[in-house]
Structures are given as structure tokens and as C-alpha cells.
Design a protein around this motif. Structure first.
Motif, short mmCIF file in Angstrom:
data_model
loop_
_atom_site.label_atom_id
_atom_site.label_comp_id
_atom_site.label_asym_id
_atom_site.label_seq_id
_atom_site.Cartn_x
_atom_site.Cartn_y
_atom_site.Cartn_z
N GLU A 60 0.79 -1.38 -0.04
CA GLU A 60 -0.11 -0.05 0.17
C GLU A 60 0.68 1.20 -0.12
O GLU A 60 0.69 2.34 -0.71
CB GLU A 60 -0.85 -0.08 1.33
CG GLU A 60 -1.80 1.23 1.74
CD GLU A 60 -2.48 1.69 0.56
OE1 GLU A 60 -3.11 0.83 -0.29
OE2 GLU A 60 -3.02 2.93 0.58
N ALA A 61 1.96 1.34 0.93
CA ALA A 61 2.89 2.44 0.82
C ALA A 61 3.59 2.62 -0.42
O ALA A 61 3.38 3.79 -1.04
CB ALA A 61 3.78 2.26 2.25
N ALA A 62 3.97 1.54 -1.19
CA ALA A 62 4.76 1.56 -2.42
C ALA A 62 3.81 2.10 -3.35
O ALA A 62 4.04 3.01 -4.22
CB ALA A 62 5.38 0.20 -2.81
N ASN A 63 2.56 1.66 -3.59
CA ASN A 63 1.65 2.21 -4.23
C ASN A 63 1.20 3.69 -4.13
O ASN A 63 1.00 4.42 -4.99
CB ASN A 63 0.10 1.39 -4.28
CG ASN A 63 -0.76 1.34 -5.47
OD1 ASN A 63 -0.21 1.76 -6.64
ND2 ASN A 63 -2.00 1.70 -5.12
N GLN A 64 1.08 4.03 -2.92
CA GLN A 64 1.13 5.52 -2.75
C GLN A 64 2.08 6.35 -3.06
O GLN A 64 1.96 7.56 -3.57
CB GLN A 64 0.64 5.72 -1.01
CG GLN A 64 -0.67 5.38 -0.81
CD GLN A 64 -1.03 5.77 0.69
OE1 GLN A 64 -0.41 6.94 0.94
NE2 GLN A 64 -1.85 5.26 1.62
N ASN A 123 6.19 11.30 -2.26
CA ASN A 123 6.89 11.01 -0.94
C ASN A 123 5.93 11.77 0.14
O ASN A 123 5.74 11.23 1.01
CB ASN A 123 8.13 11.79 -0.90
CG ASN A 123 9.35 10.77 -0.72
OD1 ASN A 123 8.90 9.87 -0.22
ND2 ASN A 123 10.61 10.92 -1.14
N LYS A 124 5.59 12.75 -0.24
CA LYS A 124 4.88 13.91 0.73
C LYS A 124 3.18 13.11 1.35
O LYS A 124 3.16 12.95 2.34
CB LYS A 124 4.37 15.12 0.40
CG LYS A 124 4.57 16.21 1.18
CD LYS A 124 4.75 17.64 0.58
CE LYS A 124 4.53 18.69 1.58
NZ LYS A 124 4.46 20.02 0.99
N VAL A 125 2.63 12.84 0.25
CA VAL A 125 1.22 12.01 0.50
C VAL A 125 1.65 10.92 0.98
O VAL A 125 0.66 10.47 1.83
CB VAL A 125 0.50 12.00 -0.76
CG1 VAL A 125 -0.96 11.33 -0.31
CG2 VAL A 125 0.23 13.32 -1.24
N ALA A 126 2.43 9.94 0.65
CA ALA A 126 2.77 8.64 1.07
C ALA A 126 3.37 8.41 2.50
O ALA A 126 3.50 7.60 3.18
CB ALA A 126 3.37 7.96 0.26
N LYS A 127 3.76 9.95 3.00
CA LYS A 127 4.66 9.46 4.36
C LYS A 127 3.85 9.08 5.34
O LYS A 127 4.80 8.14 6.22
CB LYS A 127 5.27 11.06 4.75
CG LYS A 127 4.37 11.88 5.49
CD LYS A 127 4.89 13.14 5.88
CE LYS A 127 4.10 14.25 6.50
NZ LYS A 127 4.26 15.51 6.82
N GLY A 128 2.65 8.97 5.57
CA GLY A 128 1.95 8.27 6.77
C GLY A 128 2.25 6.68 6.36
O GLY A 128 2.41 5.89 7.37
N ALA A 129 1.80 6.33 5.25
CA ALA A 129 1.74 4.72 4.92
C ALA A 129 3.28 4.38 5.01
O ALA A 129 3.60 3.31 5.80
CB ALA A 129 1.29 4.60 3.55
N ILE A 130 4.32 5.27 4.68
CA ILE A 130 5.39 4.93 4.64
C ILE A 130 5.98 4.59 6.21
O ILE A 130 6.65 3.70 6.62
CB ILE A 130 6.54 5.65 3.94
CG1 ILE A 130 6.26 5.83 2.34
CG2 ILE A 130 8.18 5.49 4.11
CD1 ILE A 130 7.11 6.78 1.54
N ALA A 131 5.91 5.54 7.22
CA ALA A 131 5.94 5.59 8.39
C ALA A 131 5.41 4.22 8.97
O ALA A 131 5.83 3.51 9.84
CB ALA A 131 5.59 6.67 9.19
N MET A 132 4.14 3.99 8.65
CA MET A 132 3.39 2.65 9.24
C MET A 132 4.28 1.40 8.82
O MET A 132 4.45 0.61 9.57
CB MET A 132 1.92 2.77 8.75
CG MET A 132 0.97 3.74 9.53
SD MET A 132 -0.79 3.29 9.28
CE MET A 132 -0.91 4.63 7.88
N ALA A 133 4.53 1.40 7.70
CA ALA A 133 5.43 0.35 7.19
C ALA A 133 6.61 0.14 7.98
O ALA A 133 7.04 -0.89 8.18
CB ALA A 133 5.48 0.38 5.69
N LYS A 134 7.27 1.38 8.05
CA LYS A 134 8.65 1.20 8.72
C LYS A 134 8.63 0.84 10.06
O LYS A 134 9.58 0.53 10.71
CB LYS A 134 9.19 2.51 8.55
CG LYS A 134 10.72 2.95 9.11
CD LYS A 134 11.52 1.98 8.51
CE LYS A 134 13.09 2.27 9.05
NZ LYS A 134 13.28 2.18 10.42
#
Ligand SMILES: Cc1cc2nc3c(=O)[nH]c(=O)nc-3n(C[C@H](O)[C@H](O)[C@H](O)COP(=O)(O)OP(=O)(O)OC[C@H]3O[C@@H](n4cnc5c(N)ncnc54)[C@H](O)[C@@H]3O)c2cc1C
Length: 428
Positions: A344-348, A354-365
Motif C-alpha cells: 500500500e505504501a509503495a503504491n501511494q 513522498n509527501k502524501v505517502a509519508k503516513g503509509a511509509i511511516a506505518m510500514a517502517k
């Protein structure tokens, strides 16, 4: 059957036929060429020649190039940025990967994560990928020719020097390394540690973060500068260890910069742009770590099952004990949850940046290292004493996963990002 296998059968989350084909090729390559050599690589890395490169590594890299498994991490938009560079040299366009999205690459990066040796064979290893991304996005044509092309070719390797021992570096505004302009040069003074890759004999270039103007606004004080590792005044002080593992021949170094002089044109993007660059560098890089952690967890669960089906305790196979079954099931749930979050984060990231996906990336991380630690810890438990020994790969995979609750931002920082986004949505 995990969600990836389901996807291959067309039950949803379907990777494109091209990615399925690449996935098959990659799995074959791992099984035929990397798995059989892993023990040999480890033996050299534990010997007194630990800081040298096994000659077969370079052979495997050439094979990966021939099979079209090279630089698969490069997203289409990064490749497009340097098309001009290759206009006169079309035969080099293969260096720009396979034109995959971050989502497509997720399915492949996960497979590489099963072995700590694999990513570099495909030129998909940190910190090189992050450093190449910086040069793709922000490098001048001159910097790209001098450093990006040899990195893309796998002829050299690189390091990223931001963290400093004397300050809390998870808050990069604390960084103290000074970068002072003197005539046509920047003079750099500071002490860094955990500069991954700096021990590698192939490492030729460091991207160093420091302060060019301590009086500027808080996020405008920092800059990033390219420093060839053989510049006078760059002192590699020692190799750090992670729970006793030194990760030779790559290593994590403490590096002192003592009156290091580099030309002004070595600055990336311009003075005061360090934070901006860090944002561009860390988004995809963080996700790559998560993808590899899922691969490490898959390897762990595979080993766990194999061991439990082979070994008997108290009259029955470990796999027949009820506590094992529930632990195993929880591990599978954890892997599937984390994988979906990473996809999901990669898709976002692909769709919105990067900016919009930052929440999903943080969750994945946060989710991926914690999940991998749980799965690997369970696999270690099932292996008994063998699990904590270095005879089995589990202890090293666990140690690496543990570092990823810290590296590229500690959990708490990412949790803060997630919580702030949640609160800001509630206030709308
Ligand atoms: C194996 C490994 C490889 C690495 N590779 C590199 C590399 O190549 N280049 C590089 O520059 N660095 C690298 N690092 C360094 C890594 O990125 C840093 O360790 C990390 O950013 C944390 O910085 P710090 O160690 O200074 O911890 P500190 O900043 O001192 O933080 C310590 C702890 O404070 C707490 N904390 C911090 N912020 C908050 C907050 N906002 N809320 C609540 N609690 C908080 C957390 O518990 C955190 O773990 C690597 C580290 C490891 C272990």
C-alpha cells in the motif's frame, strides 16, 4: 500459500506478467547462484581477509546484468531524469533498470531480502540505492557522470554520513559537522558514525551531511556534499559491530573529517538544501528496507517450519506441539499484514509521491521490523541453541532487523508522524 503466491494465481494484488516473469527469474537466480555460495561468502567475511571482496561476487554481478536483473530498484521517474545523459550512449540504457514502479519492485525486493548478500549482487543495496537516488534527483550532469554512472555500473560503492556520536541524530537539526567555505573549497570538520559501507574496499564516495550556515533557519542550516573517500583528512577510525556482527566486507564505520577540502561544485543542490534532499532520499529507501524485512521473515518462517517438521521433543515433532502451531499461525498473520502495508505504501508513493505517502511509509517502517523481529525470534526459539548460534543465518537476520527499529529513523519518530497525521485529520 502467501499473498504473493495468491497474487500470482490471479486472486488479487496481481503483479503484471512482466513482474511475474522477473520474479521467477530472480527466484531461480537466488536458488542456483546465491544460496549455494552464501556459506562461502560468510566464511570469507569471518576470516582475517574479511575486508576483501569474494571474487565470485563480481562474477555474479555480471550474470545478474546479463539476465536483466540489474538496478531493478530504479523507479521510472528517476530514470527519466537522466535520459539526456544516455542519449549519446544508448547501449548503456540498460543501466536504468527495468522501468518498474515502486509497487512492482516490492515483489522483487522482498525476494532479495531473504539473503543479506543478495541485494548487492543486483545493485539494489543500501546505502547505494539511496545515494544514487540523490544523484538522480539532485545531482548536476557533472556529478552524475563522475559518480552516478560508476555506481549504476556497480564499479564503485558509496556511503551516507549523517549520524554523529555526540548528538541525538534522529533529530538531524542537531548535526554539528561543519562545512565552511574557503575560496573555491568547502572545508569539512566533524565526526560521523554508523556510516554503512565505508569499510568496503569498493567504496569511493561519501555523501556527507553537515552545516554550512549555523545561523540560518533551523532546516536551512544543513547541506550535503560529495566527498571522495580518499580525500586527505578523511580518517576511517574503526568498524562498528551490531551485537558482534561487523557486516564485513561492507561494514559500518566511524569516520573523522579533519580539515577535508573539496571543491565548491561538490555540493548537492546548493547550500541549505540538505533537509530537502534527505526527504527525497529516505522515502523509497525506507520502503526498500521494509520489503527486504518481509523477505527475511519469509526465510525465518520457512526455516521454522522445516525444523519443526524434522525434530522431535517429548515424543512428538515440534510441529505437533500446540504452542508451536499458534506461534506459527501468528507469524503468518504478521507477515501478511506487514506485506499489505508495504505494498500500500509503495503504491501511494507511485501515485502521489513522498509527501502524501509519508503516513503509509511511516506505518510500514514501524510494522515491518517489529514483525520480522517477532518471526525471527520465534524461528530462533524453535531452533533452540542452534538458533542463537552463527551456524544458522537466523541470528544475523535478527540482528539486522533489530537495527531497523533505529536506522532511517527510530520507531518513535515514525509513530509521531503517524499520530500527527491522525490528529490533523480529526481536526478537519
Ligand atoms: C546498522 C546501522 C546502520 C546505520 N547506517 C547509517 C548510515 O549509513 N548513515 C547514517 O548517517 N546513519 C546510519 N545509522 C544511524 C541511524 O540512522 C541512527 O542510529 C538513528 O537515526 C538514530 O539516531 P541516534 O543513534 O543518534 O539515536 P538518538 O537520536 O540519540 O535517539 C535515541 C532514542 O531516543 C528516542 N527518541 C528519539 N526521537 C524521539 C521522539 N521524537 N519521540 C520519542 N522518542 C524519541 C528513541 O527511542 C531513539 O531510539 C545506522 C545505524 C545502524 C544501527
Amino acid at each position: 500459500m502467501n499473498s504473493q503466491d495468491m497474487a500470482i494465481k490471479g486472486d488479487g494484488f496481481l503483479p503484471s506478467p512482466r513482474v511475474q516473469e522477473l520474479r521467477k527469474k530472480l527466484l531461480n537466480f537466488m536458488e542456483q547462484h546465491i544460496d549455494p555460495l552464501e556459506c562461502e561468502f560468510v566464511r570469507l567475511a569471518q576470516s582475517d581477509k574479511r575486508w576483501t571482496i569474494h571474487p565470485k561476487e563480481e562474477t555474479l554481478k555480471e550474470m545478474a546484468k546479463v539476465q536483466g536483473l540489474w538496478n531493478l530498484w530504479i523507479p521510472v521517474d528517476s530514470a527519466t531524469r537522466v535520459e539526456n545523459l544516455f542519449a549519446k550512449d544508448e547501449h548503456k540504457s540498460w543501466l536504468l533498470g527495468a522501468g518498474l514502479s515502486n509497487l512492482e519492485y516490492s515483489y522483487l525486493c522482498e525476494i532479495m531480502g531473504r539473503s543479506s548478500w543478495a541485494p548487492q549482487i543486483f545493485n539494489c543495496s543500501a546505502p547505494d540505492t539511496g545515494n544514487m537516488e540523490v544523484l538522480f534527483r539532485y545531482g548536476t550532469a557533472e556529478q552524475q557522470i563522475k559518480w552516478l554512472i560508476p555506481l549504476l555500473e556497480g564499479k564503485i560503492r558509496s556511503g551516507f554520513a549523517m549520524t554523529e556520536p555526540q548528538v541525538a541524530s534522529s533529530d538531524a537539526t542537531n548535526i554539528e559537522c561543519s562545512m565552511t567555505r574557503e575560496g573555491n573549497y568547502y572545508v569539512i570538520n566533524g565526526r560521523k558514525w554508523w556510516t554503512s559501507g565505508a569499510m568496503d574496499p569498493r567504496c569511493k564516495i561519501l555523501i556527507v551531511m553537515g552545516k554550512t550556515d549555523p545561523s540560518a533557519r533551523r532546516h536551512k542550516q544543513q547541506s550535503m556534499i560529495l566527498v571522495p573517500i580518499d580525500t586527505p583528512g578523511v580518517h576511517i577510525k574503526r568498524a562498528l559491530t551490531v551485537f558482534g556482527f561487523d557486516d564485513a566486507p561492507h561494514g559500518h564505520a566511524e569516520v573523522v573529517f579533519e580539515n577535508v577540502r573539496v571543491p565548491l561544485h561538490n555540493i548537492i543542490l546548493g547550500e541549505g538544501r540538505g533537509f530537502e534532499i534527505a526527504q527525497g532520499r529516505l522515502g523509497p529507501g525506507r520502503l526498500h528496507h521494509c520489503m527486504r524485512l518481509i523477505g527475511a521473515a519469509e526465510r525465518g518462517i520457512g526455516m521454522m517450519v522445516k525444523r519443526a517438521l524434522e525434530r522431535k521433543a517429548f515424543g512428538k515433532l515440534i510441529a505437533q506441539h500446540g504452542s508451536f502451531l499458534s506461534d506459527l499461525a501468528k507469524c503468518r498473520i504478521g507477515i501478511e499484514q506487514a506485506r499489505l502495508l508495504v505494498l500500500e505504501a509503495a503504491n501511494q508513493l507511485d501515485l502521489h509521491g513522498n509527501k502524501v505517502a509519508k503516513g503509509a511509509i511511516a506505518m510500514a517502517k514501524v510494522a515491518a521490523p517489529n514483525m520480522a523481529l517477532k518471526v525471527l525470534d520465534t524461528a530462533i526459539q524453535v531452533h533452540g541453541g542452534a538458533g542463537v548460534s552463527t551456524d544458522f543465518v537466523l541470528s544475523h537476520l535478527w540482528a539486522t532487523a533489530r537495527t531497523l527499529r533505529l536506522a532511517d529513523g527510530p520507531d518513535e519518530v515514525h509513530l509521531g508522524t503517524i499520530a500527527k497525521l491522525e490528529l490533523s485529520r480529526a481536526r478537519l
